[in-house]
Design a protein around this motif. Structure first.
Motif, PDB file in Angstrom:
ATOM      1  N   LYS A   1       4.415   5.472   5.206  1.00 26.60           N
ATOM      2  CA  LYS A   1       3.761   6.206   3.940  1.00 26.60           C
ATOM      3  C   LYS A   1       4.935   6.790   3.253  1.00 26.60           C
ATOM      4  O   LYS A   1       5.980   7.363   3.459  1.00 26.60           O
ATOM      5  CB  LYS A   1       2.873   7.433   4.653  1.00 26.60           C
TER       6      LYS A   1
ATOM      7  N   GLU B   1       0.367   6.969  -1.921  1.00 27.08           N
ATOM      8  CA  GLU B   1       0.953   5.945  -2.850  1.00 27.08           C
ATOM      9  C   GLU B   1       0.680   6.374  -4.234  1.00 27.08           C
ATOM     10  O   GLU B   1       1.342   6.183  -5.332  1.00 27.08           O
ATOM     11  CB  GLU B   1       0.387   4.519  -2.818  1.00 27.08           C
TER      12      GLU B   1
ATOM     13  N   TRP C   1      -8.216   7.465  -4.787  1.00 23.80           N
ATOM     14  CA  TRP C   1      -9.137   6.249  -4.519  1.00 23.80           C
ATOM     15  C   TRP C   1      -8.458   5.254  -3.394  1.00 23.80           C
ATOM     16  O   TRP C   1      -9.006   4.302  -3.021  1.00 23.80           O
ATOM     17  CB  TRP C   1      -9.338   5.379  -5.751  1.00 23.80           C
ATOM     18  N   LEU C   2      -7.257   5.640  -3.066  1.00 22.34           N
ATOM     19  CA  LEU C   2      -6.753   4.906  -1.921  1.00 22.34           C
ATOM     20  C   LEU C   2      -6.489   5.469  -0.530  1.00 22.34           C
ATOM     21  O   LEU C   2      -5.995   5.163   0.202  1.00 22.34           O
ATOM     22  CB  LEU C   2      -5.095   4.632  -2.392  1.00 22.34           C
TER      23      LEU C   2
ATOM     24  N   ASN D   1      -9.097   5.591   1.735  1.00 27.84           N
ATOM     25  CA  ASN D   1      -9.674   4.957   2.774  1.00 27.84           C
ATOM     26  C   ASN D   1      -9.076   3.546   3.046  1.00 27.84           C
ATOM     27  O   ASN D   1      -9.402   2.606   3.618  1.00 27.84           O
ATOM     28  CB  ASN D   1     -11.213   4.717   2.495  1.00 27.84           C
ATOM     29  N   MET D   2      -7.862   3.042   2.505  1.00 30.93           N
ATOM     30  CA  MET D   2      -7.042   2.251   2.585  1.00 30.93           C
ATOM     31  C   MET D   2      -5.889   2.104   3.180  1.00 30.93           C
ATOM     32  O   MET D   2      -5.140   3.055   3.092  1.00 30.93           O
ATOM     33  CB  MET D   2      -6.841   1.372   1.159  1.00 30.93           C
ATOM     34  N   ASP D   3      -5.769   1.129   4.136  1.00 29.31           N
ATOM     35  CA  ASP D   3      -4.698   1.197   5.183  1.00 29.31           C
ATOM     36  C   ASP D   3      -3.476   0.411   4.648  1.00 29.31           C
ATOM     37  O   ASP D   3      -3.512  -0.433   3.671  1.00 29.31           O
ATOM     38  CB  ASP D   3      -4.878   0.692   6.700  1.00 29.31           C
ATOM     39  N   LEU D   4      -2.373   0.894   4.800  1.00 31.63           N
ATOM     40  CA  LEU D   4      -0.911   0.414   4.362  1.00 31.63           C
ATOM     41  C   LEU D   4      -0.775  -1.014   5.129  1.00 31.63           C
ATOM     42  O   LEU D   4      -1.139  -1.057   6.388  1.00 31.63           O
ATOM     43  CB  LEU D   4      -0.104   1.227   4.394  1.00 31.63           C
TER      44      LEU D   4
END
Length: 398
Positions: A48, A96, A36-37, A39-42
């Motif tokens: 990474k 993550e 679920w992460l 599509n999220m940018d760090l």
């Protein structure tokens, strides 16, 4: 989750990708974790997480370090480090969430046990891997025949080849210690590869094989359950289940894991109940607990010598009787605490919509009307007088 090939085909039949557990999107595999992460940018400047999760046969997952910083995504086939040679698996998780999974399974990122990823698998690696997997079923049957011939008390449940086909791991179950030195010699001579024997528990065997439970659903151990906790018969006693081994045992032959699911709720409810071995002292006699109902909060007691007459009491009433006996003021009898509650009227079905019958649209059969019978008196039949009866002869033509 599933890919487009999981949709239905012609005539409503399932299409299926026919990859046999190696779906490209990893949505059809058991024990899959949804990223679920993805599509999220760090945040700026954060690198990474350099570890990935790789899945092998039958849901076996391990963590590997992406030391070369290869661009990987879910569903990629990779060649990873093994001893000896290399193994081939599928990437199931990156980013993550891998850190969370490693912390959950108590795997240290900086430990020596974490191996590394070599490269993305080439077509040659995939061909060797597929050929080795096609041999596994035939080798498993042959291995069972050899074990039976050697009179070994063991069951070979599965065979797994390494990605480069240099080693075969035989998973077996046994109740006692097995001396399989002669078995390994015959396996090496028969199959011409390196042999590794790995003993697993009966629950792990059921998880690898899979199946349908008595509830009608797929086994928990083969779909989502990863940690196997010990199950004892006291879990069934607390839930007031009959100690029938045929009903309490699962496919593995051990007690069902689902006996522990609601055990904590029952233990919390039993804290409000008095001990069942506590006897109630009354002026009429001593009463012993016969049965309890956790949902109703009721207990049934019977006098010693009058085991057929049970009295239903609530938990507050039982505490009151015990407290009175401790103060040397026992109650007269249990009958004064039993309240005869009037029976609740049964709820009548109210037809609010007018759809109370399943046959309301059927046409009623037409009943044939019977004609009323007329009371007619039968006339007596005239007797034929043979004497007066003369048969006329036909006239002769002149």
């Amino acid at each position: 989750m599933g890919c487009e090939s999981c949709s239905t085909g012609k005539n409503g039949q399932p299409k299926g990708c026919k990859n046999n557990g190696t779906c490209g999107t990893d949505g059809c595999n058991k024990l899959s974790v949804f990223d679920w992460l993805a599509n999220m940018d760090l945040p700026n400047g954060q690198e990474k997480f350099p570890y990935v999760e790789v899945r092998f046969k039958n849901g076996r997952k391990e963590f590997f370090k992406n030391q070369e910083r290869i661009s990987l995504s879910m569903g990629d086939i990779v060649a990873v480090e093994a001893s000896p040679g290399h193994d081939v698996g599928m990437v199931t998780l990156t980013g993550e969430l891998v850190r969370v999974q490693m912390k959950k399974k108590k795997v240290k990122p900086e430990g020596d046990s974490v191996l590394k990823i070599y490269r993305k698998a080439t077509q040659k690696d995939i061909d060797i891997w597929q050929e080795a997997r096609e041999r596994e079923e035939g080798i498993k049957v042959r291995a069972r025949e050899i074990a039976i011939r050697l009179n070994l008390k063991m069951k070979i449940s599965d065979v797994e080849f390494q990605g480069d086909a240099s080693k075969a791991t035989f998973y077996y179950t046994a109740e006692e210690r097995v001396d399989f030195r002669q078995l390994i010699k015959e396996f090496a001579h028969e199959f011409r590869t390196r042999i590794e024997m790995r003993q697993i528990g009966f629950r792990q065997e059921a998880a690898r094989l899979g199946g349908i439970g008595s509830c009608g659903r797929e086994l928990c151990c083969s779909t989502w359950l990863t940690d196997f906790r010990s199950v004892t018969t006291s879990a069934a006693r607390y839930q007031q289940l009959s100690l029938n081994p045929l009903k309490l045992a699962g496919q593995c032959g051990k007690l069902k894991c689902c006996l522990n699911y609601e055990l904590d709720a029952y233990l919390d409810a039993l804290k409000e109940f008095p001990r069942q071995d506590t006897k109630l002292q009354t002026q009429k006699g001593t009463a012993v607990c016969q049965k309890i109902d956790i949902f109703k909060g009721s207990l049934w007691y019977a006098y010693e010598g009058e085991w057929m007459n049970w009295f239903e009491l609530k938990t507050d009433q039982v505490r009151e009787i015990i407290h009175a006996a401790k103060n040397n003021k026992p109650v007269a009898s249990l009958e004064e605490f039993v309240s005869e509650e009037p029976q609740a009227a049964s709820d009548k079905f109210e037809d609010a919509v007018g759809q109370d019958s399943l046959t309301r649209f059927d046409k009623p059969k037409k009943q044939q009307k019977r004609k009323p019978r007329k009371n007619r008196k039968r006339k007596p039949q005239a007797k034929k007088n043979n004497r007066n009866f003369k048969k006329k002869k036909p006239a002769k033509n002149d």
